[in-house]
Design a protein around this motif. Structure first.
Motif, PDB file in Angstrom:
ATOM      1  N   ILE A 261       6.887  17.719 -66.604  1.00 16.27           N
ATOM      2  CA  ILE A 261       8.158  17.615 -67.305  1.00 16.27           C
ATOM      3  C   ILE A 261       8.626  16.182 -67.202  1.00 16.27           C
ATOM      4  O   ILE A 261       8.680  15.617 -66.103  1.00 16.27           O
TER       5      ILE A 261
ATOM      6  N   VAL B  12      10.825  16.349 -72.025  1.00 19.40           N
ATOM      7  CA  VAL B  12       9.516  16.350 -72.693  1.00 19.40           C
ATOM      8  C   VAL B  12       8.548  17.128 -71.800  1.00 19.40           C
ATOM      9  O   VAL B  12       8.453  16.853 -70.604  1.00 19.40           O
ATOM     10  N   ILE B  13       7.884  18.138 -72.354  1.00 15.61           N
ATOM     11  CA  ILE B  13       7.132  19.098 -71.549  1.00 15.61           C
ATOM     12  C   ILE B  13       5.699  19.210 -72.044  1.00 15.61           C
ATOM     13  O   ILE B  13       5.460  19.414 -73.241  1.00 15.61           O
ATOM     14  N   THR B  14       4.742  19.088 -71.135  1.00 12.72           N
ATOM     15  CA  THR B  14       3.347  19.282 -71.530  1.00 12.72           C
ATOM     16  C   THR B  14       2.607  20.083 -70.468  1.00 12.72           C
ATOM     17  O   THR B  14       3.005  20.112 -69.308  1.00 12.72           O
TER      18      THR B  14
ATOM     19  N   ILE C 100      10.900  26.900 -68.090  1.00 18.30           N
ATOM     20  CA  ILE C 100      11.925  25.933 -67.725  1.00 18.30           C
ATOM     21  C   ILE C 100      13.273  26.528 -68.091  1.00 18.30           C
ATOM     22  O   ILE C 100      13.458  26.982 -69.224  1.00 18.30           O
TER      23      ILE C 100
ATOM     24  N   THR D  89       5.992  27.405 -71.752  1.00 23.54           N
ATOM     25  CA  THR D  89       4.684  26.940 -72.200  1.00 23.54           C
ATOM     26  C   THR D  89       3.636  27.953 -71.763  1.00 23.54           C
ATOM     27  O   THR D  89       3.808  28.659 -70.768  1.00 23.54           O
TER      28      THR D  89
ATOM     29  N   ASP E  84       1.496  16.300 -78.729  1.00 26.93           N
ATOM     30  CA  ASP E  84       0.968  16.115 -77.372  1.00 26.93           C
ATOM     31  C   ASP E  84       1.847  16.799 -76.334  1.00 26.93           C
ATOM     32  O   ASP E  84       1.364  17.249 -75.306  1.00 26.93           O
ATOM     33  N   ALA E  85       3.158  16.870 -76.607  1.00 26.58           N
ATOM     34  CA  ALA E  85       4.096  17.506 -75.689  1.00 26.58           C
ATOM     35  C   ALA E  85       5.257  18.055 -76.508  1.00 26.58           C
ATOM     36  O   ALA E  85       5.443  17.674 -77.665  1.00 26.58           O
ATOM     37  N   ALA E  86       6.008  18.964 -75.918  1.00 26.57           N
ATOM     38  CA  ALA E  86       7.193  19.519 -76.574  1.00 26.57           C
ATOM     39  C   ALA E  86       8.415  18.711 -76.155  1.00 26.57           C
ATOM     40  O   ALA E  86       8.436  18.114 -75.078  1.00 26.57           O
ATOM     41  N   VAL E  87       9.431  18.691 -77.012  1.00 30.77           N
ATOM     42  CA  VAL E  87      10.670  17.985 -76.692  1.00 30.77           C
ATOM     43  C   VAL E  87      11.833  18.953 -76.861  1.00 30.77           C
ATOM     44  O   VAL E  87      11.957  19.618 -77.892  1.00 30.77           O
ATOM     45  N   VAL E  88      12.657  19.037 -75.831  1.00 26.68           N
ATOM     46  CA  VAL E  88      13.727  20.026 -75.763  1.00 26.68           C
ATOM     47  C   VAL E  88      15.014  19.342 -75.304  1.00 26.68           C
ATOM     48  O   VAL E  88      14.981  18.531 -74.378  1.00 26.68           O
TER      49      VAL E  88
END
Lengths: 314, 314
Positions: free
Chosen positions: B143, B47-49, A143, A92, A34-38
């Protein structure tokens, strides 16, 4: 020749993921959830920018290759982070695509994006694909990070600070005009080094910021006149640009340089006592040219007349 | 009745900035520079979407108000962060707008976005406005942050884990079908509580994650069948959904619930020994319903037949 509507959204995402390869270890969750984690950069601030490329507004399939269209969508965002002297960390990609788009063209566009993403060391971590009832729309969010005291804004300039630009201006605007005039069809031959340039300026801006050689910076996406106006307004000054000093690209006119933009060049404000240091560091591998200065009087001037504006989106 | 092309990009940005008000102190640089600068959340992961709303694909001006269109563009992103049990921190807004759009409609769309942004405590920090030769395109990037061990992914499920959904399903799909069938014109009456719901689910998911009551989570943007398929595939399991258990909204059919989506509801995988705790915490202020379970056998089943897919974007 399959179209993207024949293979569907999930397969398109899989194609992107395969092309992107494995993300670096600090990307905890990449493409597909659902979302990316960095992991954030330790001790630095997050710097966030977003920019959108729309078919027949910002690019045309008639005079650009799909690879270049993909790369440009990322390049304009890298240019914005360069203008803050920030390091990109994660990208993204949000796509709106006409169902009839060919899969080969889709792949080429993604490859163009990913080529530049590798060069800039900014992994693609997530995104979104939708159907477009009209043009291709490519929206990128980038980002990045930077140390608090090394961020360059538009508002740091002051009266007396010198206005410097990198490289030469107007080539992109002149090229677009030429293609539009002649209705040239077919694939577009990208100019030498156009992929590398945004990454190169990124490094330059960070070195300038690390050595505190500039008081303000912005990218010239809408032309020199717009850039100078915005920087002066944000800094609470006026400005004067000397037309004879503007480094106009040999293929372009002064008007292209003033109102065109899209060359991936930067505008810096430099305190006079930093001039030599700036010219030395920034001038190591690109030309930098002093085109004018910021003034106490609030007017925005080109020589002795009004400076005027840049590219108008509406 | 002025159109946005009459007032231009810089004025539109100013209108957004005025409406957004002052950002919180941890937003170092907000709307108006090349990029935004935000202090990261200490000790947490980013966390990025990103998600995009396109006119006549995801919404229609015939059956939604401009305020609701603006709010929905943010709501779908909040829903994605809720699915990771992350807290939103900063939003960017990228708009592609037809030049003839009325300024009043622009303002209403921004107000809808900002109403929800205030409710979710997620400041708008930057963005981009371009001209659209076709539909309105609203792209939002959100974010957020979460502690490393409290992030919920799609892939954490295991055979035997129970599948729970929040609320009731199918109402959004049924409503869209109704409006499309009758070609209803004029402004759309938004359903009670639709603004608050994504924020509410955000808090619920974070409480579930903090108490380790679920092994996986995702949002049901493309319907229950798609959600269950994706969660099972990511977790390396199969799944069975019992049609008699699906909480179908009174206004909808089972097909709407299975294939429709867009209800802002969440799907959780819950280990059987956590069932009571999950039902107690999550059930405090919304209904939660067990609709099936994850299975060792890789098949995706609805009762004894194939589960099928969700909404197809192409």
């Amino acid at each position: 020749m399959r179209s993207i509507s024949e293979i569907g959204e999930h397969h398109l995402i899989r194609r992107i993921r395969e092309r992107a390869g494995d993300p670096p270890s600090w990307v905890t969750i990449g493409i597909g959830d659902d979302a990316a984690v960095v992991e954030p950069a330790r001790g630095e601030l997050d710097v966030i920018t977003t920019d959108c490329q729309i078919e027949d507004v910002h690019f045309s399939r008639a005079w650009m290759s799909m690879r270049e269209i993909g790369a440009k969508a990322l390049a304009v965002n890298i240019s914005d982070l360069a203008a803050m002297a920030a390091a990109p960390r994660a990208a993204t990609l949000s796509l709106a695509l006409p169902p009839a788009l060919l899969v080969d063209d889709f792949d080429a566009m993604i490859d163009g994006f990913l080529d530049l993403s590798r060069l800039a060391k900014v992994p693609l971590v997530g995104g979104n694909i939708s159907r477009s009832p009209g043009p291709i729309v490519i929206d990128v969010t980038l980002i990045g990070s930077a140390r608090r005291r090394r961020i360059l804004t538009r508002s740091g300039g002051a009266a007396g600070h010198l206005l410097f630009v990198t490289g030469s201006l107007g080539a992109a605007a002149a090229r677009i005009e030429r293609f539009e005039d002649t209705n040239t069809q077919g694939s577009y031959e990208r100019s030498e080094g156009s992929y590398e340039r945004p990454v190169f300026l990124l490094n330059l801006a960070r070195e300038v910021a690390a050595n505190r050689l500039a008081s303000a910076c912005m990218d010239l996406s809408d032309g020199l006149a717009d850039g100078v106006s915005q920087m002066a307004t944000a800094s609470g000054t006026g400005a004067v640009v000397l037309s004879s000093k503007v480094p106009v690209d040999p293929t372009a006119t002064l008007e292209h340089a003033l109102r065109g933009g899209e060359d991936y060049e930067l505008l810096f404000a430099v305190p006079p006592r930093r001039r030599r240091g700036f010219e030395k560091i920034a001038g190591r591998s690109t030309t930098v040219t002093c085109v004018g200065e910021m003034t106490k009087a609030p007017d925005l001037l080109l020589d002795e007349g009004p400076l005027g504006g840049g590219f108008a989106h509406f």
